[in-house]
Design a protein around this motif. Structure first.
Motif, PDB file in Angstrom:
ATOM      1  N   THR A 198     -32.409 134.360  80.990  1.00 32.82           N
ATOM      2  CA  THR A 198     -33.474 133.359  81.084  1.00 32.82           C
ATOM      3  C   THR A 198     -33.065 132.119  80.289  1.00 32.82           C
ATOM      4  O   THR A 198     -32.026 132.116  79.621  1.00 32.82           O
ATOM      5  N   ALA A 199     -33.905 131.117  80.321  1.00 35.01           N
ATOM      6  CA  ALA A 199     -33.629 129.889  79.582  1.00 35.01           C
ATOM      7  C   ALA A 199     -33.645 130.113  78.073  1.00 35.01           C
ATOM      8  O   ALA A 199     -33.050 129.337  77.317  1.00 35.01           O
ATOM      9  N   ARG A 259     -29.288 131.806  75.289  1.00 36.04           N
ATOM     10  CA  ARG A 259     -28.344 132.065  76.386  1.00 36.04           C
ATOM     11  C   ARG A 259     -26.953 132.376  75.847  1.00 36.04           C
ATOM     12  O   ARG A 259     -26.535 131.846  74.825  1.00 36.04           O
TER      13      ARG A 259
END
Length: 135
Positions: free
Chosen positions: A26-27, A51
């Motif tokens: 995910t971000a 990340r």
């Protein structure tokens, strides 16, 4: 300097080989969930708080040469029946340094290696992940 495989034991009671159940990118984080090859209800989460800087997931059969190199270079007690490793003097980190023209060297990166029943995962990050059992 040659690459060195280091057995990593991030939590107590790790044993044997694990399956990779899922990955989530995910971000704000990167998460892996593994299950014990003998007791699939025993799951382990490895979560990076941001990340990853590099990620490679390869079907084990396509990394046969890497596995053969491990078998030649290390005593079985290092790699046999184990999933969680770190690599020092990593060829992958050297490649990233070359590709980034040295920029990656400023990040204090660690190469994590996970050898599961079916896949070999290489993950590069500048922080230690949070590792916990999911019972």
């Amino acid at each position: 300097m040659s690459e060195k495989l280091i057995r990593w034991e991030p939590v107590k009671e790790l044993k044997g080989i694990y399956y990779l159940d899922s990955t989530a990118d995910t971000a704000s984080s990167f998460e892996l969930v593994f299950s014990d090859a003998i007791d699939e209800n025993k799951q382990l989460q490895v979560k990076f708080s941001s990340r990853v800087k590099g990620f490679r997931s390869t079907y084990e059969t396509f990394r046969e040469r890497s596995l053969l190199d491990f078998y030649k270079k290390y005593d079985k007690s290092v790699y046999q029946d184990w999933t969680f490793f770190k690599l020092a003097n990593s060829e992958y980190l050297a490649w990233l340094s070359d590709q980034s023209q040295g920029e990656s060297e400023k990040w204090n990166l660690t190469h994590y290696l996970f050898t599961t029943m079916e896949f070999i995962l290489d993950i590069v990050h500048n922080e230690e992940p949070v590792v916990q059992w999911l019972f």
